[in-house]
Design an enzyme around this catalytic site. Sequence first.
Site, PDB file in Angstrom:
ATOM      1  N   ASP A 534       0.852  -1.184   0.000  1.00 48.66           N
ATOM      2  CA  ASP A 534       0.000   0.000   0.000  1.00 48.66           C
ATOM      3  C   ASP A 534       0.889   1.236   0.000  1.00 48.66           C
ATOM      4  OD1 ASP A 534       0.487   0.841   2.891  1.00 48.66           O
ATOM      5  OD2 ASP A 534      -0.286  -1.181   3.204  1.00 48.66           O
ATOM      6  N   GLU A 614      21.903 -21.721 -19.636  1.00 46.51           N
ATOM      7  CA  GLU A 614      21.088 -20.932 -18.699  1.00 46.51           C
ATOM      8  C   GLU A 614      21.906 -19.788 -18.104  1.00 46.51           C
ATOM      9  OE1 GLU A 614      17.932 -24.180 -16.878  1.00 46.51           O
ATOM     10  OE2 GLU A 614      20.030 -24.254 -16.200  1.00 46.51           O
TER      11      GLU A 614
END
Length: 729
Positions: A534, A614
């Site tokens: 928030d 990777e």
Amino acid sequence: MIIYDWRDRLFTLHTENTTYQMKADEYGVLLHTYYGPRVSGGDLSRLIRYADRGFSPSPAESGRDRTYSLDVLPQEFSCAGAGDFRLPSIELELPDGSHTADLRYTGHEIRRGKYALDGLPAFFGGEEDADTLAVTLEDRTARVSVELLYGVFEKYDLITRAVRVTNRGEGPAVLCRIASLCLDFPCADLDLITFDGAHAMERRLHRAPLRPGVQSAGSVRGMSSHQHNPFVVLCERDAGEEHGLCWGAMLLYSGNFEAAAELGQFGDARLTLGIHPFHFRWTLGPGETFTAPEAALVCAPGGLGPMSRQFHRAIRERLLRDPYQDRPKPVLLNSWEAFYMGFDEEKLLSLARAGKELGAELFVLDDGWFGRRDDDTTSLGDWSANAKKLPGGLAGLCGKLNAMGMEFGLWIEPEMVSEDSELYRAHPDWVLCPPGRPHIRSRQQLVLDFTRPEVREHVFQAIRAALDGADVRYLKWDMNRGLTQVWSPALPPDRQGELYHRYVLGVYDLLERFHREWPRILIEGCAGGGGRFDAGMLYYTPQIWCSDNTDAIDRLHIQYGTSFAYPPCAMGAHVSASPNEQNGRSTPLETRGTAAMSGAFGYEMDVRGLSPEERAVVSRQIELYRDCYDLIRRGDYYRLSPPGEEGVPAAWAHVSPDRREALVSVVAGPTGAARPFRTLRLRGLDPALVYRVEGDGRLWPGDVLMAAGWPIPRMGEYESLRLRLRAEP
Ligand code: DGJ
């Protein structure tokens, strides 16, 4: 710009593209007359209609005039008990037991610069970019006054509101409800958008037309919650990303909140936003003041996209206090999904070394480093390093990390305690729990009573001692349960209703102390992922771990919902292992990078075992992120295509403020046969410029990319692509 017209007692607040207006009428009632696209001005109370409506009472002053009723008029701050039966902004219990508040205008002040709120988060602004209007309302019988504060940020199209309530009488007054925002709309044809979900699936967008009565979203968990977010939107029914009138409202608050929209009987609508009234009773002694948290508003005439971009800009520049404001944040590698709590120093260093080779710059030691913490049943509160796992302590580990060129970051959970801990054994009364009740556990932990200064002081000193000697550059402040058994011995029985809010104030107080003590440390907020994402937390923790769900595809939904209010740079986002730990889904490493790169980027996996291919992918991702850092941090964010639509790839773009550069990301959904061809229409580019699209190697005029679009090639299941656009000189 704030204009006061004394003849009509009219307040007009102009931002670049919007106008907000209110008027103190002949009875001193503060009427809300307008909030919408910028207009030239004049007294917009001419829009208000007065009519005799059955069962709508009239105040004493209006005498026999039955066309004047607070139940019908649009109001700036509605009072319970005085004739407005709609959602109230304030409900007061007065010493005589009555619940009537009737607040009328008595004065105002206009100041340069933005007001601040003591102990509460708030947007900040200097004289050059913000103005404050403070309107005073008084109830002369109750002897209560209310100060309505408005912050006007012209260039951000942002208007903030806060409320201070003062008891000017001789007896106590009890505040039973206080909304920071009350916004009346003359029209009813609106949709309400809320952002709801669950742990590991936060902030999914829900949109529905307003229906008669009250619709609300809120939290009574003591935290803003995974389930609902203190940000809502009201918009025209046909509003979309780039068209239609929208009003976004956020509360800068991290505890119980309520966002409520009411469709009234006469086709009017009201939105209130504030602290949730559940178990809220705040006693105001004579002379005392209560400050309600700040709410922030953006009205966007041009759709949800512009609304989000205004919030993003305002949050980035006027809310976040980020030690990395002017330099790139390091790419981090977090130990959690790599090892959980099963590690020792050697393992940590080997992970850090592997990360360093790939380009990571900050190593974050997550949960499991303190006390005897090998699982979640123990040691919260005992903030000293586990000597078996870390023989040289945090300082020793940090020194070794620094020697390999890695910065050091650390996980903490200051608000919690385990029953199996030195802290709990010494202070069993420091947890929230009414006397005589067995503890309700959640993740095997209890909540410390953060309303008490001595508890906060202890936690601060314990964490300070833990950090001593270690050059910590990052802290992850976690919080892994909601509040239950909300009772404290530090408050008398009739003041227990203050506890939820005092808890939040306690959290803010300690966060502020951290911020002052360690201004160079980046604090990332976290509450089991995004349980406290928030704007209140963002003031103290300029980035927040978006979710415990690190699956790239679920993350697209979570980040999509989060982006309506909060900027990408505030969303902690990591590449993790595949198949994913939370949902078992397999996704390409490239796609995991694409999803995470749309936030505060990092890795959270055991990178030691990556194949050479990777490793090359990870190194390239880190390089690209660094290269695009400014775009992602300061660019404008465009939601091009929402995730989850059958057969349509999700897409979004970060566009530089000068529109010369963009990063467009596209992620395909699950595979399917006979997929239609898709063309992606870009937004935010300069139609007059020509862009070189890296990745397809061709030159594209901006107007073509926006009007006709870019042809998305065939993509495999969950594959992604990233396009880098650069304007030709
Ligand atoms: C919840 C957080 O969201 C995770 O990232 C991790 O830090 C764990 N807590 C540790 O307990």
